[in-house]
Scaffold this motif. Structure first.
Motif, PDB file in Angstrom:
ATOM      1  N   LEU A   7      44.527  63.913  52.756  1.00  0.00           N
ATOM      2  CA  LEU A   7      44.790  63.482  54.126  1.00  0.00           C
ATOM      3  C   LEU A   7      43.823  64.215  55.036  1.00  0.00           C
ATOM      4  N   TRP A   8      43.002  63.450  55.756  1.00  0.00           N
ATOM      5  CA  TRP A   8      42.019  64.013  56.682  1.00  0.00           C
ATOM      6  C   TRP A   8      42.462  63.795  58.119  1.00  0.00           C
ATOM      7  N   LEU A   9      42.088  64.730  58.968  1.00  0.00           N
ATOM      8  CA  LEU A   9      42.205  64.558  60.413  1.00  0.00           C
ATOM      9  C   LEU A   9      40.790  64.589  60.976  1.00  0.00           C
ATOM     10  N   CYS A  10      40.363  63.465  61.560  1.00  0.00           N
ATOM     11  CA  CYS A  10      38.990  63.335  62.053  1.00  0.00           C
ATOM     12  C   CYS A  10      38.981  63.172  63.570  1.00  0.00           C
ATOM     13  N   PRO A  11      37.911  63.617  64.203  1.00  0.00           N
ATOM     14  CA  PRO A  11      37.737  63.241  65.620  1.00  0.00           C
ATOM     15  C   PRO A  11      37.463  61.748  65.686  1.00  0.00           C
ATOM     16  N   LYS A  12      37.802  61.122  66.797  1.00  0.00           N
ATOM     17  CA  LYS A  12      37.574  59.680  66.923  1.00  0.00           C
ATOM     18  C   LYS A  12      36.083  59.372  67.019  1.00  0.00           C
ATOM     19  N   LYS A  13      35.691  58.280  66.402  1.00  0.00           N
ATOM     20  CA  LYS A  13      34.296  57.857  66.456  1.00  0.00           C
ATOM     21  C   LYS A  13      33.880  57.558  67.897  1.00  0.00           C
ATOM     22  N   ASN A  14      32.592  57.755  68.130  1.00  0.00           N
ATOM     23  CA  ASN A  14      31.979  57.480  69.442  1.00  0.00           C
ATOM     24  C   ASN A  14      32.446  58.428  70.538  1.00  0.00           C
ATOM     25  N   THR A  15      33.144  59.512  70.164  1.00  0.00           N
ATOM     26  CA  THR A  15      33.422  60.565  71.136  1.00  0.00           C
ATOM     27  C   THR A  15      32.248  61.536  71.115  1.00  0.00           C
ATOM     28  N   ILE A  43      38.979  67.571  59.078  1.00  0.00           N
ATOM     29  CA  ILE A  43      39.771  68.680  58.557  1.00  0.00           C
ATOM     30  C   ILE A  43      40.636  68.117  57.436  1.00  0.00           C
ATOM     31  N   THR A  44      40.679  68.785  56.301  1.00  0.00           N
ATOM     32  CA  THR A  44      41.572  68.366  55.233  1.00  0.00           C
ATOM     33  C   THR A  44      42.950  68.972  55.491  1.00  0.00           C
ATOM     34  N   ILE A  45      43.930  68.089  55.742  1.00  0.00           N
ATOM     35  CA  ILE A  45      45.298  68.556  55.967  1.00  0.00           C
ATOM     36  C   ILE A  45      45.919  68.986  54.649  1.00  0.00           C
ATOM     37  N   THR A  46      45.757  68.173  53.602  1.00  0.00           N
ATOM     38  CA  THR A  46      46.178  68.551  52.256  1.00  0.00           C
ATOM     39  C   THR A  46      45.519  67.628  51.249  1.00  0.00           C
ATOM     40  N   THR A  47      45.418  68.092  50.024  1.00  0.00           N
ATOM     41  CA  THR A  47      44.895  67.295  48.922  1.00  0.00           C
ATOM     42  C   THR A  47      46.043  66.922  47.983  1.00  0.00           C
ATOM     43  N   TRP A 249      39.308  68.952  69.526  1.00  0.00           N
ATOM     44  CA  TRP A 249      39.861  67.671  69.973  1.00  0.00           C
ATOM     45  C   TRP A 249      41.376  67.660  69.791  1.00  0.00           C
ATOM     46  N   ASP A 250      42.003  66.773  70.535  1.00  0.00           N
ATOM     47  CA  ASP A 250      43.425  66.511  70.377  1.00  0.00           C
ATOM     48  C   ASP A 250      43.573  65.084  69.871  1.00  0.00           C
ATOM     49  N   GLY A 251      44.614  64.805  69.131  1.00  0.00           N
ATOM     50  CA  GLY A 251      44.754  63.460  68.576  1.00  0.00           C
ATOM     51  C   GLY A 251      43.752  63.235  67.469  1.00  0.00           C
ATOM     52  N   GLY A 252      42.983  62.161  67.574  1.00  0.00           N
ATOM     53  CA  GLY A 252      41.993  61.860  66.552  1.00  0.00           C
ATOM     54  C   GLY A 252      42.453  60.736  65.650  1.00  0.00           C
ATOM     55  N   VAL A 253      41.999  60.781  64.390  1.00  0.00           N
ATOM     56  CA  VAL A 253      42.313  59.738  63.416  1.00  0.00           C
ATOM     57  C   VAL A 253      42.752  60.392  62.111  1.00  0.00           C
ATOM     58  N   LEU A 254      43.889  59.948  61.575  1.00  0.00           N
ATOM     59  CA  LEU A 254      44.335  60.396  60.256  1.00  0.00           C
ATOM     60  C   LEU A 254      43.838  59.406  59.209  1.00  0.00           C
ATOM     61  N   LYS A 255      43.271  59.912  58.125  1.00  0.00           N
ATOM     62  CA  LYS A 255      42.762  59.050  57.060  1.00  0.00           C
ATOM     63  C   LYS A 255      43.224  59.564  55.698  1.00  0.00           C
ATOM     64  N   LEU A 256      43.622  58.632  54.842  1.00  0.00           N
ATOM     65  CA  LEU A 256      43.878  58.962  53.447  1.00  0.00           C
ATOM     66  C   LEU A 256      42.646  58.564  52.652  1.00  0.00           C
ATOM     67  N   ILE A 267      36.574  56.890  48.800  1.00  0.00           N
ATOM     68  CA  ILE A 267      37.070  55.663  49.429  1.00  0.00           C
ATOM     69  C   ILE A 267      38.172  55.971  50.441  1.00  0.00           C
ATOM     70  N   VAL A 268      38.043  55.427  51.636  1.00  0.00           N
ATOM     71  CA  VAL A 268      39.109  55.533  52.625  1.00  0.00           C
ATOM     72  C   VAL A 268      40.160  54.471  52.308  1.00  0.00           C
ATOM     73  N   LEU A 269      41.364  54.909  51.972  1.00  0.00           N
ATOM     74  CA  LEU A 269      42.439  54.001  51.596  1.00  0.00           C
ATOM     75  C   LEU A 269      43.162  53.421  52.817  1.00  0.00           C
ATOM     76  N   GLY A 270      43.136  54.157  53.897  1.00  0.00           N
ATOM     77  CA  GLY A 270      43.805  53.698  55.111  1.00  0.00           C
ATOM     78  C   GLY A 270      43.661  54.717  56.214  1.00  0.00           C
ATOM     79  N   SER A 271      43.855  54.300  57.466  1.00  0.00           N
ATOM     80  CA  SER A 271      43.719  55.211  58.593  1.00  0.00           C
ATOM     81  C   SER A 271      44.629  54.782  59.733  1.00  0.00           C
ATOM     82  N   VAL A 272      44.907  55.723  60.625  1.00  0.00           N
ATOM     83  CA  VAL A 272      45.725  55.431  61.811  1.00  0.00           C
ATOM     84  C   VAL A 272      45.238  56.313  62.947  1.00  0.00           C
TER      85      VAL A 272
END
Length: 275
Positions: A7-15, A43-47, A249-256, A267-272
């Motif tokens: 599970l990754w926490l990324c800054p939003k694109k184009n910021t 940032i890797t939240i967990t593997t 940053w605050d917020g961002g994008v969570l990706k599996l 491979i990105v399996l999904g994001s929110v």
């Protein structure tokens, strides 16, 4: 190092910060031999998140469930910070995945999110499996590699409706042998292990380069620090007080992300998006 699904926490694109980090990472890559792989700032939240990767429909269900639960968990935490993620000083380790990275402040909400997800979607499934192997060994077998694996369903359970009575009797036999798992016990163990992990092992950071190069000599370090300072407009990129620059940053994008094989093949399996 087995990462599985992370599970990754990324800054939003184009910021502004996303673009700066991506440009910086590309620039730093040119300083290391053998063309290090490119990847997104995160940032890797967990593997090792528990996701069914065999059945595509179940994969989608698991991904949606985990991402939804992560958003709920984060929204349930107190909003007592300006940035969920705050960059600290630049650092390096011998490890391939931590060759060059920014330390990240251990914000209490960031730590809580990691602990919750680790407990529910990593440790609890592992503990359930371990307990099941212990109390229901008849459900498992050993494969050709010597690993304990779940037995495949008996052919009797795949019979058509015309043989339903026979299949039903077989199911009853299995049910009679199978002991229920004490979920309260499992959950208590998982909660304790997750709390210990979040305190002693969780190390939030933003990797800049993946590489086997070791050590990083003084000349290369000077070049790295100059580029970091120039790209991010900070006076001293390895100072403890880098957090005072407000980079984060605050917020961002969570990706599996399925982190198996070559980094370029992840491979990105999904994001929110987080709001």
């Amino acid at each position: 190092m087995a990462l599985g699904v992370a599970l990754w926490l990324c800054p939003k694109k184009n910021t502004q910060l996303y673009d700066k980090l991506l440009t910086l990472m590309s620039s730093l890559n040119t300083l290391f031999p053998n063309q290090p792989p490119k990847f997104e700032p995160h940032i890797t939240i967990t593997t090792n998140v528990d996701v069914n990767l065999v059945d595509s429909e179940k994969t989608r269900d698991d991904v949606n469930k985990i991402l939804s639960a992560s958003v709920v968990a984060l929204n349930s935490l107190p909003t007592n910070h300006s940035n969920l993620v705050t960059l600290g000083k630049i650092d390096s380790q011998r490890k391939y995945f931590k060759k060059l990275y920014f330390q990240v402040k251990k914000d209490p909400n960031l730590v809580s999110l990691a602990r919750i997800i680790r407990e529910i979607f990593v440790i609890t499934p592992q503990e359930i499996e371990a307990e099941n192997i212990k109390i229901n060994p008849h459900l498992y077998t050993t494969n050709s590699k010597g690993n304990t694996v779940r037995r495949k369903p008996s052919k009797k359970h795949k019979r058509s409706a015309s043989s339903a009575s026979t299949a039903q009797s077989s199911t009853v036999d299995i049910d009679e042998r199978t002991k229920p798992i004490e979920m309260q016990k499992v959950q208590a163990i998982a909660a304790a292990k997750a709390a210990e992990w979040s305190s002693s092992e969780f190390d939030p950071h933003i990797s800049l380069v993946y590489s086997d190069l070791h050590p990083i000599d003084n000349a290369l370090w000077r070049t790295i620090k100059t580029r970091v300072s120039d790209y991010l407009n900070v006076a001293n990129c390895d100072a403890e007080g880098l957090e005072d620059n407000g980079l984060g940053w605050d917020g961002g994008v969570l990706k599996l992300v399925l982190c198996e094989g070559d980094v370029n093949d992840w491979i990105v399996l999904g994001s929110v998006d987080l709001h």
